[in-house]
Design a protein around this motif. Structure first.
Motif, PDB file in Angstrom:
ATOM      1  N   ASP A 200     -25.389   9.021  -0.524  1.00 15.73           N
ATOM      2  CA  ASP A 200     -26.421   9.672   0.289  1.00 15.73           C
ATOM      3  C   ASP A 200     -27.712   8.874   0.269  1.00 15.73           C
ATOM      4  O   ASP A 200     -28.352   8.682   1.314  1.00 15.73           O
ATOM      5  CB  ASP A 200     -26.658  11.083  -0.253  1.00 15.73           C
ATOM      6  N   HIS A 204     -29.550   7.133   3.644  1.00 15.37           N
ATOM      7  CA  HIS A 204     -30.855   7.556   4.135  1.00 15.37           C
ATOM      8  C   HIS A 204     -31.736   6.354   4.457  1.00 15.37           C
ATOM      9  O   HIS A 204     -32.384   6.313   5.509  1.00 15.37           O
ATOM     10  CB  HIS A 204     -31.557   8.423   3.092  1.00 15.37           C
ATOM     11  N   PHE A 254     -23.277  11.904   8.220  1.00 16.10           N
ATOM     12  CA  PHE A 254     -24.458  11.047   8.303  1.00 16.10           C
ATOM     13  C   PHE A 254     -24.440  10.277   9.607  1.00 16.10           C
ATOM     14  O   PHE A 254     -23.375  10.021  10.185  1.00 16.10           O
ATOM     15  CB  PHE A 254     -24.484  10.042   7.144  1.00 16.10           C
ATOM     16  N   GLN A 378     -33.532  13.100  13.822  1.00 17.48           N
ATOM     17  CA  GLN A 378     -33.880  13.688  12.535  1.00 17.48           C
ATOM     18  C   GLN A 378     -35.073  14.615  12.731  1.00 17.48           C
ATOM     19  O   GLN A 378     -36.065  14.236  13.356  1.00 17.48           O
ATOM     20  CB  GLN A 378     -34.235  12.612  11.502  1.00 17.48           C
ATOM     21  N   ARG A 394     -36.804   5.779   6.342  1.00 16.29           N
ATOM     22  CA  ARG A 394     -35.437   6.303   6.352  1.00 16.29           C
ATOM     23  C   ARG A 394     -34.829   6.139   7.739  1.00 16.29           C
ATOM     24  O   ARG A 394     -35.341   6.676   8.720  1.00 16.29           O
ATOM     25  CB  ARG A 394     -35.432   7.766   5.923  1.00 16.29           C
ATOM     26  N   THR A 397     -29.787   9.891   8.753  1.00 20.70           N
ATOM     27  CA  THR A 397     -30.049  11.312   8.587  1.00 20.70           C
ATOM     28  C   THR A 397     -28.746  12.093   8.528  1.00 20.70           C
ATOM     29  O   THR A 397     -27.690  11.611   8.950  1.00 20.70           O
ATOM     30  CB  THR A 397     -30.938  11.840   9.732  1.00 20.70           C
ATOM     31  N   HIS A 398     -28.828  13.319   8.013  1.00 26.26           N
ATOM     32  CA  HIS A 398     -27.660  14.173   7.876  1.00 26.26           C
ATOM     33  C   HIS A 398     -27.128  14.609   9.242  1.00 26.26           C
ATOM     34  O   HIS A 398     -27.879  14.765  10.200  1.00 26.26           O
ATOM     35  CB  HIS A 398     -27.998  15.437   7.091  1.00 26.26           C
TER      36      HIS A 398
END
Length: 460
Positions: A200, A204, A254, A378, A394, A397-398
């Motif tokens: 993770d 990011h 992601f 995001q 970053r 993003t998720h």
């Protein structure tokens, strides 16, 4: 009786797993994908680690476990706090296992601080500010120190030296695997959960470098994923010769963060949130604010029933929530510009009203509206952002979808999609422990689905 090992690869997308496996980077995971059973896992709303891992632990939705984000609001106030295990309102996996006489080893599951005494052992995951409160029983701390274990890898200045950041992640991963291997070999367990969070963190900050084979950092990043694959192989070796069901999951998917949209700046532009001069911080909100937001896209109506300075009635709050949702659904974006008139893709993939997605005794603490970003977007809840969009270090993003779910038994995970709430009842069902735990699950026992060939009932 079988044991169960759950390997968590935080944020690892199913699509990326398949691509790297096809490229020969993940030989262990690639081999697993050709056996057992694989499905796309869908995270709860919002698609953040704290909420998703809490759903994993409990098998229930946030309206029952009470974790709505990385930060939450104290009931009746504008005060923000970082929720942890103390705030979890539903029974976690190890409680159900203990009720069935089983021993659990929980390693690095986010949101499990402070570590409680359990039948087995636990090392808390992020956020864990005090190591001495992150370990039960305390004797496990000696092995952590000896093997150089870090609860969280240091991020540092990624923009200034991204190569050093990758090096720190690889160092933390190696120590993590050493400790996991030691504990799985020396501690008793019927159920073990071992989570790797370095995936993770890399995604990011270095998603663009990961997905661009021409980038000079792509090689070291690919080497990192080879080491992730080696970590999975090492954990599987700990089960050699034993009858163990193995599950591999990620808490969300992601993707790229091509557009970073600042939701509170948008609320100010629409006149729903007071200007910064009138409300320089969240705690200073007054009656002129109708709506405010928390990360990543959680919108709260400033109603009199819920907040001290709120003025909206229950009926007005319901109408305003619907209005906010409609406005969010209309937003489109292109080249940093956002608005309903923009000729571009939609900004949101979903916009959900509270009562449509949450149910349970703590639904009253939930956001009134939750927005799920579309691919490439995001959402950011920063309070002082002036512009609607902006760049950030970053680049990844998720995503709610495209998370990984794999089980060692063929047919155990059905084709298509599974929900994060399905994992706990499935794991416990395979151990014969689902009926022994207290409370109900919202998720399905996929073991029963595979056996009967139909959608199972929820489990008591």
């Amino acid at each position: 009786m079988n044991r169960a090992l759950v390997i968590g690869l935080d944020g690892m997308p199913l699509s990326l797993t398949r691509r790297l496996a096809a490229d020969g980077v993940l030989p262990c995971l690639g081999g697993l994908l050709t056996a057992g059973s694989t499905a796309e896992l869908v995270a709860p709303v919002p698609e953040v680690s704290s909420t998703s891992w809490a759903t994993f632990l409990t098998g229930v939705n946030p309206g029952r476990h009470g974790i709505y984000g990385f930060t939450d609001l104290r009931p009746g106030s504008y005060e923000v706090y970082f929720p942890n295990l103390v705030n979890l309102r539903a029974a976690p996996l190890w409680d159900h296992a203990e009720a069935a006489g089983l021993t659990t080893l929980s390693l690095n599951v986010p949101g499990t601080y402070p570590a409680p005494p359990i039948n087995g052992g636990i090392i808390s995951g992020f956020v864990a500010p005090l190591v001495e409160r992150a370990v039960q029983p305390p004797r496990l701390a000696a092995a952590m120190r000896r093997l150089g274990y870090q609860i969280e890898a240091e991020v540092g200045d990624v923009a200034a030296d991204p190569g050093a950041f990758v090096g720190r992640l690889r160092q933390a991963l190696a120590a993590r695997v050493r400790l996991y291997g030691h504990l799985l070999a020396t501690e008793p367990w019927d159920l073990a959960v071992a989570v790797v969070t370095e995936t993770d963190r890399l995604q990011h900050f270095l998603w663009r470098q990961l997905t661009d084979s021409r980038d000079e950092l792509n090689g070291p990043i690919i080497d990192f994923y080879r080491e992730v694959d080696d970590a999975v192989a090492a954990l599987l070796d700990c089960c050699a010769g034993a009858s163990t069901d193995v599950y591999i999951i990620s808490d969300h998917g992601f993707g790229p963060a091509d557009c970073q949209f600042h939701v509170n700046a948008w609320l100010r532009a629409q006149g729903w949130l007071a200007p910064l001069g009138a409300a320089p911080e969240l705690a200073a909100i007054g009656g002129s604010t109708q709506v405010f937001a928390l990360d990543p896209g959680r919108f709260y109506i400033n109603s009199g029933e819920r907040f001290a300075s709120g003025r909206a009635t229950a009926a007005q709050a319901s109408e305003l929530a619907a209005e906010i949702a409609e406005a969010l659904r209309a937003l489109r974006w292109r080249d940093g510009a956002v608005g309903p008139e923009i000729d571009g893709p939609r900004l949101m993939s979903e916009v959900c009203l509270r009562d449509d997605i949450y149910h349970g005794p703590v639904t009253d603490q939930a956001p009134d509206v939750v927005a799920v970003p579309a691919a490439g977007v995001q959402l950011r809840g920063a309070w002082r952002s002036a512009g609607l969009t902006g760049a950030d270090v970053r680049t990844g993003t998720h995503t709610r979808g495209d998370a990984l779910a794999w089980a060692s038994r063929a047919g155990l995970v059905p084709a298509g999609q599974v929900d994060m709430a399905d994992i706990a009842p499935t794991v416990l069902g395979g151990l014969g422990a689902a009926q022994a735990g207290t409370g109900r699950f919202d998720g399905r026992d996929l073991t029963r689905a595979a056996l009967v060939g139909s959608t199972p009932d929820r489990i008591d």
